[in-house]
Design a protein around this motif. Structure first.
Motif, PDB file in Angstrom:
ATOM      1  N   ASN A 135      -4.524   3.341  -0.617  1.00 10.11           N
ATOM      2  CA  ASN A 135      -3.907   2.249  -1.576  1.00 10.11           C
ATOM      3  C   ASN A 135      -2.517   1.840  -1.206  1.00 10.11           C
ATOM      4  OD1 ASN A 135      -6.182   3.338  -2.643  1.00 10.11           O
ATOM      5  ND2 ASN A 135      -5.071   4.201  -4.314  1.00 10.11           N
ATOM      6  N   VAL A 136      -2.634   1.634   0.245  1.00  8.90           N
ATOM      7  CA  VAL A 136      -1.602   0.670   0.488  1.00  8.90           C
ATOM      8  C   VAL A 136      -1.827  -0.870   0.094  1.00  8.90           C
ATOM      9  CG1 VAL A 136      -0.663   1.640   2.699  1.00  8.90           C
ATOM     10  CG2 VAL A 136      -2.420   0.104   2.981  1.00  8.90           C
ATOM     11  N   ILE A 137      -0.990  -1.811  -0.171  1.00  6.21           N
ATOM     12  CA  ILE A 137      -1.471  -2.949  -0.550  1.00  6.21           C
ATOM     13  C   ILE A 137      -0.954  -4.109   0.357  1.00  6.21           C
ATOM     14  CG2 ILE A 137      -1.493  -4.737  -2.433  1.00  6.21           C
ATOM     15  CD1 ILE A 137      -0.822  -2.455  -4.319  1.00  6.21           C
ATOM     16  N   ILE A 138      -1.541  -5.188   0.618  1.00  4.49           N
ATOM     17  CA  ILE A 138      -1.062  -6.064   1.280  1.00  4.49           C
ATOM     18  C   ILE A 138      -1.191  -7.383   0.265  1.00  4.49           C
ATOM     19  CG2 ILE A 138      -1.422  -7.948   3.247  1.00  4.49           C
ATOM     20  CD1 ILE A 138      -0.558  -5.028   4.235  1.00  4.49           C
ATOM     21  N   GLY A 219     -11.192   5.097  -7.602  1.00  7.59           N
ATOM     22  CA  GLY A 219      -9.685   5.268  -7.511  1.00  7.59           C
ATOM     23  C   GLY A 219      -9.002   4.669  -6.159  1.00  7.59           C
ATOM     24  N   GLU A 220      -9.939   4.246  -5.285  1.00  6.45           N
ATOM     25  CA  GLU A 220      -9.158   3.552  -4.041  1.00  6.45           C
ATOM     26  C   GLU A 220      -9.077   2.239  -4.060  1.00  6.45           C
ATOM     27  OE1 GLU A 220     -10.662   5.608  -0.304  1.00  6.45           O
ATOM     28  OE2 GLU A 220     -10.609   7.464  -1.268  1.00  6.45           O
ATOM     29  N   PHE A 221      -8.427   1.673  -3.319  1.00  9.03           N
ATOM     30  CA  PHE A 221      -8.335   0.291  -3.326  1.00  9.03           C
ATOM     31  C   PHE A 221      -8.086  -0.141  -1.883  1.00  9.03           C
ATOM     32  CE2 PHE A 221      -3.863  -0.030  -4.042  1.00  9.03           C
ATOM     33  CZ  PHE A 221      -3.735   0.764  -5.081  1.00  9.03           C
ATOM     34  N   PHE A 243      -4.899  -9.362  -2.759  1.00  6.62           N
ATOM     35  CA  PHE A 243      -4.648  -8.462  -3.767  1.00  6.62           C
ATOM     36  C   PHE A 243      -5.110  -7.200  -3.516  1.00  6.62           C
ATOM     37  CE2 PHE A 243      -4.855 -12.509  -6.014  1.00  6.62           C
ATOM     38  CZ  PHE A 243      -3.749 -12.500  -6.957  1.00  6.62           C
ATOM     39  N   PRO A 244      -4.797  -6.024  -4.265  1.00  6.35           N
ATOM     40  CA  PRO A 244      -5.506  -4.915  -4.161  1.00  6.35           C
ATOM     41  C   PRO A 244      -6.545  -4.894  -4.701  1.00  6.35           C
ATOM     42  CG  PRO A 244      -3.622  -4.636  -5.755  1.00  6.35           C
ATOM     43  CD  PRO A 244      -3.532  -5.973  -5.190  1.00  6.35           C
ATOM     44  N   ILE A 245      -7.820  -4.536  -4.386  1.00  2.96           N
ATOM     45  CA  ILE A 245      -9.138  -4.962  -4.564  1.00  2.96           C
ATOM     46  C   ILE A 245     -10.052  -3.618  -4.561  1.00  2.96           C
ATOM     47  CG2 ILE A 245     -11.551  -6.075  -3.820  1.00  2.96           C
ATOM     48  CD1 ILE A 245      -9.351  -7.999  -4.732  1.00  2.96           C
ATOM     49  N   SER A 246     -10.689  -3.479  -5.680  1.00  3.30           N
ATOM     50  CA  SER A 246     -11.896  -2.389  -5.709  1.00  3.30           C
ATOM     51  C   SER A 246     -13.323  -3.243  -5.833  1.00  3.30           C
ATOM     52  CB  SER A 246     -11.932  -1.524  -6.851  1.00  3.30           C
ATOM     53  OG  SER A 246     -11.845  -2.228  -8.273  1.00  3.30           O
ATOM     54  N   ILE A 247     -14.326  -2.648  -5.214  1.00  2.48           N
ATOM     55  CA  ILE A 247     -15.475  -3.295  -5.042  1.00  2.48           C
ATOM     56  C   ILE A 247     -16.582  -2.319  -5.304  1.00  2.48           C
ATOM     57  CG2 ILE A 247     -17.137  -4.634  -3.496  1.00  2.48           C
ATOM     58  CD1 ILE A 247     -14.673  -4.887  -1.631  1.00  2.48           C
ATOM     59  N   LYS A 253     -12.866  -6.667  -7.539  1.00  4.83           N
ATOM     60  CA  LYS A 253     -12.038  -7.056  -8.743  1.00  4.83           C
ATOM     61  C   LYS A 253     -10.496  -6.582  -8.475  1.00  4.83           C
ATOM     62  CE  LYS A 253     -12.326  -4.672 -13.227  1.00  4.83           C
ATOM     63  NZ  LYS A 253     -11.346  -3.814 -13.390  1.00  4.83           N
ATOM     64  N   ILE A 254      -9.661  -7.592  -9.057  1.00  2.84           N
ATOM     65  CA  ILE A 254      -8.429  -7.129  -8.689  1.00  2.84           C
ATOM     66  C   ILE A 254      -7.750  -6.090  -9.417  1.00  2.84           C
ATOM     67  CG2 ILE A 254      -6.046  -8.182  -8.857  1.00  2.84           C
ATOM     68  CD1 ILE A 254      -7.175 -10.896  -8.681  1.00  2.84           C
ATOM     69  N   VAL A 255      -7.265  -5.116  -8.836  1.00  5.57           N
ATOM     70  CA  VAL A 255      -6.799  -3.871  -9.331  1.00  5.57           C
ATOM     71  C   VAL A 255      -5.880  -4.245 -10.386  1.00  5.57           C
ATOM     72  CG1 VAL A 255      -6.029  -1.568  -9.246  1.00  5.57           C
ATOM     73  CG2 VAL A 255      -7.484  -2.307  -7.528  1.00  5.57           C
ATOM     74  N   ASP A 256      -5.963  -4.215 -11.665  1.00  3.93           N
ATOM     75  CA  ASP A 256      -4.916  -4.675 -12.579  1.00  3.93           C
ATOM     76  C   ASP A 256      -4.113  -3.641 -12.957  1.00  3.93           C
ATOM     77  OD1 ASP A 256      -5.363  -7.360 -12.949  1.00  3.93           O
ATOM     78  OD2 ASP A 256      -7.157  -6.875 -14.409  1.00  3.93           O
ATOM     79  N   GLY A 257      -2.837  -4.055 -13.733  1.00  5.19           N
ATOM     80  CA  GLY A 257      -1.805  -2.931 -14.243  1.00  5.19           C
ATOM     81  C   GLY A 257      -1.064  -2.387 -13.453  1.00  5.19           C
ATOM     82  N   LEU A 258      -1.020  -2.473 -12.142  1.00  4.92           N
ATOM     83  CA  LEU A 258      -0.165  -1.714 -11.522  1.00  4.92           C
ATOM     84  C   LEU A 258       1.340  -2.217 -11.599  1.00  4.92           C
ATOM     85  CD1 LEU A 258      -1.863  -1.853  -7.911  1.00  4.92           C
ATOM     86  CD2 LEU A 258      -1.866  -0.029  -9.450  1.00  4.92           C
ATOM     87  N   PRO A 259       2.187  -1.312 -11.923  1.00  2.00           N
ATOM     88  CA  PRO A 259       3.668  -1.618 -12.283  1.00  2.00           C
ATOM     89  C   PRO A 259       4.281  -2.352 -10.932  1.00  2.00           C
ATOM     90  CG  PRO A 259       3.521   0.797 -12.265  1.00  2.00           C
ATOM     91  CD  PRO A 259       2.212   0.188 -12.065  1.00  2.00           C
TER      92      PRO A 259
END
Ligand code: LMR
Length: 288
Positions: A135-138, A219-221, A243-247, A253-259
């Motif tokens: 779950n690193v994000i670029i 739980g992973e993106f 974006f952070p993405i789950s498939i 889908k963009i993983v929403d709601g990350l602070p």
């Protein structure tokens, strides 16, 4: 390039891949794009010495407009298109816009290479294998303005999940050198090899396509450049932004709601600003 393709065909045959049935080398769009389920657009005009960024965009707009039109005409409407050739995000946007009969969601660009680079840097720092870093994000552009973000990253150290900050124990490195190393990694590889990244890019392409086909674990993106319209992070619409993405079931889908804290917000905005500028320049070449 056709004689070069003959060499590629030989190498593909020599891999003895069990699922490879046929290879069709061609320079004809109607042959190459016919009934495609998956398209990996690797070729673009590389930047040469003395070339302005604008000139590079102009050459690539022409290439990706033509490939988008060919996808629209010949590929399946369900085709999944991955753009790798740089500037990948904007090339992807132009291809998507040039293929109006294919949903924009079917187009993505490669930032998995940056994602893998970020995971690997954290893993090296902690002395663990990279599969222990999740779950690193670029965020943003596949360029030196990209933002590799570890605020939501989980690092498994000796069987226990920790935040990246707890595992690395060096906030200054995570907020400084780590980010610039990932941002500059492509250029560093070119400097050392005198050639752009090859094996790591191919691995990232496989990771990206495999995840589209088989989905991401609960739980992973992962990171990929996708159409930004409708995102909840305040990123401008009508960009291809990473974006952070789950498939699941071949739908991302963009993983929403990350602070998002102020540090991250500023970096996300900077890379978005670069993409807006690239997009507007590219569209001006299309006369849009
Ligand atoms: C990379 O990130 O390795 C490449 O996109 C760099 C490049 O410009 O070819």
């Amino acid at each position: 390039m056709l004689p070069v393709l003959e060499g590629v065909v030989m190498e593909l045959q020599d891999c003895a891949l069990p699922l490879l049935r046929e290879v069709i080398p061609t320079d004809k769009e109607d042959v190459a794009f016919k009934d495609l389920d998956a398209a990996i657009l690797v070729g673009s005009m590389p930047r040469r010495e003395g070339m302005e960024r604008k000139d590079l965009l102009k050459a690539n707009v022409a290439i990706f407009k033509s490939q988008g039109e060919a996808l629209d005409k010949y590929a399946k409407k369900t085709v999944k298109v991955l753009v790798v050739g740089n500037p990948a995000n904007t090339n992807c946007l132009i291809a998507a816009k040039s293929a109006p009969s294919i949903p924009k969601e079917n187009f993505s660009c490669l930032t998995r290479l940056d994602h893998n680079r970020a995971s690997s840097q954290v893993a090296l720092r902690c002395g663990i294998a990279p599969n222990n870093v999740k779950n690193v994000i670029i965020w943003g552009n596949h360029s030196s303005t990209q933002y590799p973000d570890v605020h939501h990253c989980k690092v498994n150290v000796q069987g226990k999940d920790e935040t990246a900050f707890d595992a690395v124990k060096d906030d200054a490195w995570l907020k400084g050198e780590f980010i610039s190393t990932v941002q500059q990694r492509g250029a560093a590889v070119i400097k050392a090899r005198k050639l752009s990244s090859a094996m790591s890019a191919a691995k990232a392409i496989c990771d990206h396509m495999r995840d589209i086909w088989t989905g991401t674990p609960e739980g992973e993106f992962i990171s990929m450049g996708v159409y930004s319209t409708g995102n909840s992070y305040g990123v401008p619409e009508d960009l291809i932004y990473s974006f952070p993405i789950s498939i699941k079931d071949k739908n991302w889908k963009i993983v929403d709601g990350l602070p998002i804290n102020d540090f991250s917000k500023a970096k996300m905005e900077a890379t978005a600003a670069e993409l807006v500028e690239e997009r507007d320049t590219a569209l001006s070449f299309l006369g849009v």
